[in-house]
Structure formats: structure tokens, C-alpha cells
Write a protein that holds these residues in place. Structure first.
Motif, short mmCIF file in Angstrom:
data_model
loop_
_atom_site.label_atom_id
_atom_site.label_comp_id
_atom_site.label_asym_id
_atom_site.label_seq_id
_atom_site.Cartn_x
_atom_site.Cartn_y
_atom_site.Cartn_z
N MET A 1 -73.76 34.54 44.92
CA MET A 1 -74.00 34.95 43.90
C MET A 1 -75.26 34.34 43.37
SD MET A 1 -71.59 34.17 40.19
CE MET A 1 -72.21 34.10 38.70
N PRO A 2 -76.34 34.59 43.13
CA PRO A 2 -77.59 33.27 42.68
C PRO A 2 -77.46 32.78 41.83
CG PRO A 2 -77.13 36.22 41.96
CD PRO A 2 -76.22 35.42 43.01
N LYS A 3 -76.98 32.75 41.04
CA LYS A 3 -76.52 32.16 39.62
C LYS A 3 -75.55 30.55 39.70
CE LYS A 3 -76.83 32.94 35.63
NZ LYS A 3 -77.17 34.11 34.13
N LEU A 4 -74.86 30.17 41.49
CA LEU A 4 -74.14 29.27 41.53
C LEU A 4 -74.49 28.84 43.29
CD1 LEU A 4 -71.40 28.47 40.86
CD2 LEU A 4 -70.32 29.88 42.28
N LYS A 5 -74.73 27.31 43.26
CA LYS A 5 -74.86 26.95 43.84
C LYS A 5 -74.87 25.80 43.92
CE LYS A 5 -79.68 25.10 42.54
NZ LYS A 5 -81.05 24.92 42.43
N ASN A 6 -74.52 24.88 45.28
CA ASN A 6 -74.23 23.38 45.16
C ASN A 6 -72.14 23.52 44.44
OD1 ASN A 6 -76.53 22.59 46.41
ND2 ASN A 6 -77.81 22.31 43.97
N ILE A 7 -71.86 24.01 45.56
CA ILE A 7 -70.22 23.92 44.90
C ILE A 7 -69.99 22.80 46.26
CG2 ILE A 7 -68.48 24.97 45.19
CD1 ILE A 7 -70.01 27.90 45.17
N ASN A 8 -69.07 21.86 45.58
CA ASN A 8 -68.52 20.63 46.03
C ASN A 8 -66.93 20.69 45.39
OD1 ASN A 8 -70.61 19.42 47.90
ND2 ASN A 8 -70.95 18.99 45.91
N THR A 9 -66.34 20.40 46.78
CA THR A 9 -65.20 21.18 46.83
C THR A 9 -64.00 19.48 46.42
OG1 THR A 9 -64.32 23.04 46.76
CG2 THR A 9 -62.68 21.92 46.46
N THR A 10 -63.31 19.14 45.52
CA THR A 10 -62.02 17.88 46.25
C THR A 10 -60.45 17.79 45.94
OG1 THR A 10 -64.69 16.36 45.44
CG2 THR A 10 -62.41 15.40 45.40
N ILE A 11 -60.35 17.54 46.82
CA ILE A 11 -58.50 17.67 46.82
C ILE A 11 -58.30 16.68 45.39
CG2 ILE A 11 -56.32 18.21 47.61
CD1 ILE A 11 -58.27 19.41 49.55
N LEU A 12 -57.59 16.84 44.74
CA LEU A 12 -56.86 16.04 43.68
C LEU A 12 -55.56 15.80 44.52
CD1 LEU A 12 -58.89 16.79 40.50
CD2 LEU A 12 -59.06 15.76 42.07
N SER A 13 -55.14 17.00 43.83
CA SER A 13 -53.51 16.31 44.54
C SER A 13 -52.76 18.15 45.45
CB SER A 13 -52.46 16.85 43.06
OG SER A 13 -51.07 17.47 43.54
N LYS A 14 -52.19 17.83 46.12
CA LYS A 14 -51.39 18.61 47.09
C LYS A 14 -49.91 18.57 46.98
CE LYS A 14 -52.54 21.06 51.32
NZ LYS A 14 -53.79 21.35 52.16
N GLU A 15 -49.32 18.97 46.41
CA GLU A 15 -48.01 18.77 46.16
C GLU A 15 -47.61 20.26 46.54
OE1 GLU A 15 -46.19 16.21 46.55
OE2 GLU A 15 -48.02 15.09 46.61
N TRP A 16 -46.60 21.06 45.37
CA TRP A 16 -46.15 21.11 44.93
C TRP A 16 -47.54 22.64 45.53
CZ3 TRP A 16 -46.33 26.24 41.29
CH2 TRP A 16 -44.88 26.83 41.54
N ALA A 17 -48.71 22.69 44.85
CA ALA A 17 -49.44 24.21 45.53
C ALA A 17 -51.03 22.68 45.19
CB ALA A 17 -49.75 24.50 44.16
N THR A 18 -51.97 23.79 45.28
CA THR A 18 -53.26 22.29 45.52
C THR A 18 -53.93 22.59 44.01
OG1 THR A 18 -53.17 23.13 47.16
CG2 THR A 18 -55.67 22.01 46.98
N LEU A 19 -54.05 21.64 43.60
CA LEU A 19 -55.25 20.54 42.09
C LEU A 19 -56.71 20.91 42.92
CD1 LEU A 19 -55.49 21.20 39.70
CD2 LEU A 19 -54.63 18.03 39.75
N ASN A 20 -57.80 21.40 42.96
CA ASN A 20 -58.66 20.69 43.27
C ASN A 20 -59.34 20.26 41.93
OD1 ASN A 20 -58.95 21.72 46.30
ND2 ASN A 20 -58.54 23.72 45.67
N ARG A 21 -60.88 19.87 42.46
CA ARG A 21 -61.99 19.98 41.13
C ARG A 21 -62.97 20.07 41.78
NH1 ARG A 21 -63.53 14.42 40.53
NH2 ARG A 21 -65.33 14.99 42.23
N VAL A 22 -63.41 20.76 40.81
CA VAL A 22 -64.46 21.96 42.02
C VAL A 22 -65.52 21.14 41.16
CG1 VAL A 22 -65.56 24.20 42.41
CG2 VAL A 22 -63.15 23.64 42.75
N ASP A 23 -67.25 20.47 41.47
CA ASP A 23 -68.59 20.35 41.15
C ASP A 23 -69.15 21.37 41.62
OD1 ASP A 23 -67.46 18.20 39.19
OD2 ASP A 23 -67.15 17.39 41.68
N TYR A 24 -70.20 22.67 40.58
CA TYR A 24 -70.95 22.70 40.89
C TYR A 24 -71.78 23.35 39.90
CZ TYR A 24 -68.61 25.63 37.62
OH TYR A 24 -68.02 26.45 36.04
N ASP A 25 -73.12 24.04 40.43
CA ASP A 25 -74.71 24.16 39.91
C ASP A 25 -74.59 25.38 39.12
OD1 ASP A 25 -75.40 21.57 40.47
OD2 ASP A 25 -76.33 21.60 42.11
N PHE A 26 -75.08 25.27 37.77
CA PHE A 26 -74.83 27.23 37.30
C PHE A 26 -76.24 27.15 36.32
CE2 PHE A 26 -73.38 30.06 34.18
CZ PHE A 26 -72.82 31.04 35.29
#
Length: 193
Positions: free
Chosen positions: A1-26
Motif C-alpha cells: 500500500m503506497p500510503k503506508l510505510k515503516n511498519i513496526n510491531t511490538t507484542i504487548l501480551s501473548k496470553e489468550w491471544a496476541t495484543l500488538n502495538r503497531v507503529d506506522y507512517d501513514f
């Protein structure tokens, strides 16, 4: 997607499911780029089904405790819903819902018709729901249902007249989105009276 770049994902929790923080340029319409941070909850995809009986003009629903509903509404946390479940890895949606119907409500169905695919909260949850319908008869009942003890489920199975289910939706006794979508689908397509 040309309007999206520099995507970084950080796992915040991986208990019952996975909670991610996603930082990106839009890139916005005015051409400017902004750094954005969102949390995304990944629990896989799910299935649900409206079981309906044309002869009796009834539907099968479930009633169970939902902690998020309890937290948000400060009521008893009980939720009336269609039968539903999370898909296992490499499992197709129809196989999943046929298994869930047997586990949760005690009916053995051979097939289900997919009528919709939908995200119920695409701003925060990755889950796509596959919505099905299937006719049932009393002869298909093979056990009492109630869910699996190994999954800490305690599910009450409800067989209600379709008109009562619509009334429950209209008076907000049913406030679950997937259930509302399937009941409205049944209304629009005149599956029952």
C-alpha cells in the motif's frame, strides 16, 4: 500500500491471544505523513451460525457469561448469542462451525451455508467472522450441548420462537453484533415468520 510505510510491531501480551502495538507512517490526503500508533488484538478468525427450524418457526441461541460485557455494562455479563467459535489453525470455517454446533448446542448438522463475512471491530480486532445459517430438526439433537469443560464453557442452550428472538433484538436483550446480523439476515430473506 503506497500510503503506508515503516511498519513496526511490538507484542504487548501473548496470553489468550496476541495484543500488538503497531507503529506506522501513514500518508494523508494532503500529502503529509504522520507517525501513528495503534493496538491490535489478534485472536484468529471465528465462525457463527443461526440454526433455524422452519416447521417450528424457532431458532437456537446460546446464553453465556462474557467478562467484557460485564465490565462494560456493569450488569450480570450474560450474553444471548448465536452459536459461535474460534477457528483452529488450518481449519476451514464450515468445518469449525459444524464442530461448534455439536459442542455448544448439541445438534449434528452435516452442512452450513455461509451468508456473510464481516469484521465486527476492525479498528482494534483482527478477527473476521464467517456467518452461517443451517436448518435443524429435533432429530438432529445428539446431546445437551453446553460447551466444553476443557474450554471453561458453561453455555445455556435456548430454543426460542423466531418472533421472540426478533423481539429480544429489538428490546436490546440481544446486543451481540453477529447475532443481530444473522437475525436480520433471516428477516430480510424471510427464512422464518
Amino acid at each position: 500500500m503506497p500510503k503506508l510505510k515503516n511498519i513496526n510491531t511490538t507484542i504487548l501480551s501473548k496470553e489468550w491471544a496476541t495484543l500488538n502495538r503497531v507503529d506506522y507512517d501513514f500518508q494523508f490526503k494532503d500529502g503529509s505523513w504522520k507517525r501513528i500508533s495503534r493496538e491490535s488484538y489478534d485472536r484468529g478468525d471465528g465462525t457463527c451460525i443461526l440454526l433455524y427450524n422452519v416447521e417450528k418457526n424457532t431458532v437456537i441461541l446460546t446464553k453465556q457469561f462474557r467478562m467484557p460485557a460485564y465490565i462494560n455494562n456493569k450488569n450480570d455479563g450474560m450474553s444471548i448469542e448465536v452459536c459461535a467459535g474460534a477457528m483452529d489453525k488450518n481449519e476451514d470455517a464450515e468445518t469449525c462451525i459444524i464442530r461448534e454446533v455439536e459442542e455448544e448446542v448439541g445438534y449434528k448438522i452435516k452442512e452450513a451455508t455461509k451468508v456473510l463475512e464481516a469484521y465486527t471491530s476492525p479498528g482494534a480486532v483482527t478477527e473476521k467472522m464467517y456467518l452461517f445459517i443451517a436448518a435443524y430438526t429435533d432429530a438432529m439433537k445428539i446431546n445437551e450441548g453446553g460447551g466444553l469443560e476443557s474450554e471453561n464453557e458453561e453455555i445455556e442452550v435456548l430454543e426460542v420462537p423466531f418472533s421472540k428472538a426478533v423481539e429480544m433484538m429489538n428490546n436490546q436483550e440481544i446486543i451481540d453484533a453477529k447475532t443481530i446480523m444473522l437475525l436480520q439476515y433471516a428477516q430480510i430473506n424471510k427464512l422464518l415468520q
